[in-house]
Design a protein around this motif. Structure first.
Motif, PDB file in Angstrom:
ATOM      1  N   PRO A  14       0.806  -1.231   0.000  1.00 53.83           N
ATOM      2  CA  PRO A  14       0.000   0.000   0.000  1.00 53.83           C
ATOM      3  C   PRO A  14       0.834   1.275   0.000  1.00 53.83           C
ATOM      4  O   PRO A  14       0.290   2.378  -0.124  1.00 53.83           O
ATOM      5  CB  PRO A  14      -0.805  -0.118   1.292  1.00 53.83           C
ATOM      6  CG  PRO A  14       0.076  -0.915   2.200  1.00 53.83           C
ATOM      7  CD  PRO A  14       0.794  -1.881   1.319  1.00 53.83           C
ATOM      8  N   GLU A  15       2.136   1.140   0.164  1.00 55.76           N
ATOM      9  CA  GLU A  15       3.029   2.308   0.227  1.00 55.76           C
ATOM     10  C   GLU A  15       4.377   1.911  -0.361  1.00 55.76           C
ATOM     11  O   GLU A  15       4.609   0.744  -0.674  1.00 55.76           O
ATOM     12  CB  GLU A  15       3.205   2.746   1.688  1.00 55.76           C
ATOM     13  CG  GLU A  15       3.739   1.622   2.565  1.00 55.76           C
ATOM     14  CD  GLU A  15       3.579   1.891   4.044  1.00 55.76           C
ATOM     15  OE1 GLU A  15       3.345   3.053   4.403  1.00 55.76           O
ATOM     16  OE2 GLU A  15       3.698   0.943   4.828  1.00 55.76           O
ATOM     17  N   ARG A  16       5.243   2.872  -0.520  1.00 56.96           N
ATOM     18  CA  ARG A  16       6.572   2.559  -1.023  1.00 56.96           C
ATOM     19  C   ARG A  16       7.222   1.555  -0.080  1.00 56.96           C
ATOM     20  O   ARG A  16       7.082   1.636   1.147  1.00 56.96           O
ATOM     21  CB  ARG A  16       7.423   3.820  -1.150  1.00 56.96           C
ATOM     22  CG  ARG A  16       8.776   3.556  -1.811  1.00 56.96           C
ATOM     23  CD  ARG A  16       9.522   4.828  -2.171  1.00 56.96           C
ATOM     24  NE  ARG A  16      10.820   4.524  -2.747  1.00 56.96           N
ATOM     25  CZ  ARG A  16      11.042   4.211  -4.019  1.00 56.96           C
ATOM     26  NH1 ARG A  16      10.007   4.193  -4.860  1.00 56.96           N
ATOM     27  NH2 ARG A  16      12.255   3.944  -4.466  1.00 56.96           N
ATOM     28  N   PHE A  17       7.970   0.633  -0.655  1.00 57.41           N
ATOM     29  CA  PHE A  17       8.511  -0.466   0.148  1.00 57.41           C
ATOM     30  C   PHE A  17       9.915  -0.843  -0.322  1.00 57.41           C
ATOM     31  O   PHE A  17      10.361  -0.464  -1.408  1.00 57.41           O
ATOM     32  CB  PHE A  17       7.601  -1.687   0.043  1.00 57.41           C
ATOM     33  CG  PHE A  17       7.654  -2.350  -1.321  1.00 57.41           C
ATOM     34  CD1 PHE A  17       8.497  -3.420  -1.568  1.00 57.41           C
ATOM     35  CD2 PHE A  17       6.857  -1.879  -2.367  1.00 57.41           C
ATOM     36  CE1 PHE A  17       8.558  -4.013  -2.825  1.00 57.41           C
ATOM     37  CE2 PHE A  17       6.924  -2.459  -3.628  1.00 57.41           C
ATOM     38  CZ  PHE A  17       7.769  -3.535  -3.854  1.00 57.41           C
ATOM     39  N   ALA A  18      10.578  -1.609   0.523  1.00 55.72           N
ATOM     40  CA  ALA A  18      11.854  -2.233   0.176  1.00 55.72           C
ATOM     41  C   ALA A  18      11.852  -3.631   0.762  1.00 55.72           C
ATOM     42  O   ALA A  18      11.363  -3.851   1.882  1.00 55.72           O
ATOM     43  CB  ALA A  18      13.037  -1.430   0.718  1.00 55.72           C
TER      44      ALA A  18
END
Length: 323
Positions: free
Chosen positions: A119-123
């Motif tokens: 749902p959001e920027r991730f790594a």
């Protein structure tokens, strides 16, 4: 040496397709659906350690899915083990849905559909390993797919820090050391599967016995295939050759010997039959998977004390397997 791909220099209309292709090459082919409109930013770094591939993915919010159609087109059997470095995700596979938080470990099987919604920027760090290398039954692997494992969850306290450290330094190892580290990862993931299987309280003896029966049935159904071998049998059951041999340690016979024994038994039955037309010895041998007539004749004589050409008449009929 690591390979790095980024969408930063890709035209906006082509960024998602570029990212989808990069994920497909590093892991397995997947669909990618961005969460929002506009530019899509993604970066992937990949290193190979023997048969193990280590990737670090950083990207904007999106849903990635392994669909049945993609599985049909690319049926390679991989297990992907991910560590959520930042952001969150919802993992769905095998009828389970797990909320993955920062620091959690997740496992996906490429031979069955799954999806990851970010749902959001991730790594995330992702380790891709050949599924047969684990040498564990499919039923056991299904106990860890579609779940999130934290550092407080049993063997996760050992596995998570090791994988995180390895992902950060994967580019720096020599090929020889990389291969040894890949073997260590396979062993540790196998230990995780074993721990989860024990926690679930399965009937291990019953599971092994059921798999042995399946293997024996598979052998009986495919005796006429000259390519029937331990490698082919293990591949058909999605287990490693090593695990297949381990299954038969308590059976009093090796897999290769069992295949030959069953072929010889069927040949003996057919040669002992009486009819208006009797097939030639070589035709019978070929029908039951023997390629070399010389090898067949030698193996038959060793098993039954006479060459196959003499295995006819009342004595042979009475001595034939199952008579």
């Amino acid at each position: 040496m690591s390979q790095v791909l980024t969408t930063a220099s890709v035209p906006e209309g082509e960024q998602v397709a570029c990212w989808r292709d990069a994920v497909g090459r590093a892991l397995v082919p997947m669909t990618v659906v961005p969460r929002g409109a506009g530019p899509f930013d993604g970066r992937i770094t990949t290193s190979d350690l023997g048969h193990l591939r280590v990737s670090t993915l950083e990207a904007d919010a999106a849903r990635i899915s392994r669909t049945p159609s993609l599985i049909a087109r690319s049926p390679e059997a991989f297990l992907t083990v991910g560590i959520q470095v930042s952001g969150t995700a919802t993992l769905t596979q095998d009828g389970r849905r797990a909320q993955v938080r920062e620091g959690d470990l997740l496992v996906c099987d490429s031979t069955r559909p799954y999806s990851l919604a970010h749902p959001e920027r991730f790594a995330t760090h992702v380790f891709r390993l050949p599924r047969p290398a684990l040498g564990v039954p499919d039923a056991d692997l299904r106990r860890i797919t579609g779940t999130a494992i934290g550092t407080a969850d049993g063997f996760g306290t050992v596995l998570l820090p090791f994988l995180a450290s390895l992902a950060a330094s994967a580019h720096s190892y020599s090929p020889a050391l990389g291969s040894r580290l890949a073997g260590s990862v396979v062993d540790l993931v196998g230990a995780l599967v074993a721990e989860r299987t024990r926690q679930a309280g399965p009937d291990q003896d019953g599971t092994r016995a059921h798999l042995v029966r399946r293997v024996r049935d598979h052998i009986d159904r495919n005796l006429g295939d000259p390519a029937l071998s331990p490698e082919a049998i293990a591949g058909a059951h999605r287990i490693s050759v090593r695990y297949l041999h381990r299954l038969f340690e308590g059976q009093g016979i090796t897999v290769g010997r069992l295949v030959q024994q069953r072929r010889l038994e069927e040949c003996a039955r057919e040669l002992a039959r009486h009819g208006r037309t009797n097939p030639t010895v070589s035709a019978v041998a070929r029908r039951w998977g023997f390629v070399s007539p010389t090898h067949f004749s030698r193996a038959f004589r060793t098993a039954y004390g006479v060459p196959p050409s003499e295995w006819r008449g009342p004595r042979a009929s009475a001595a034939a397997p199952g008579a």
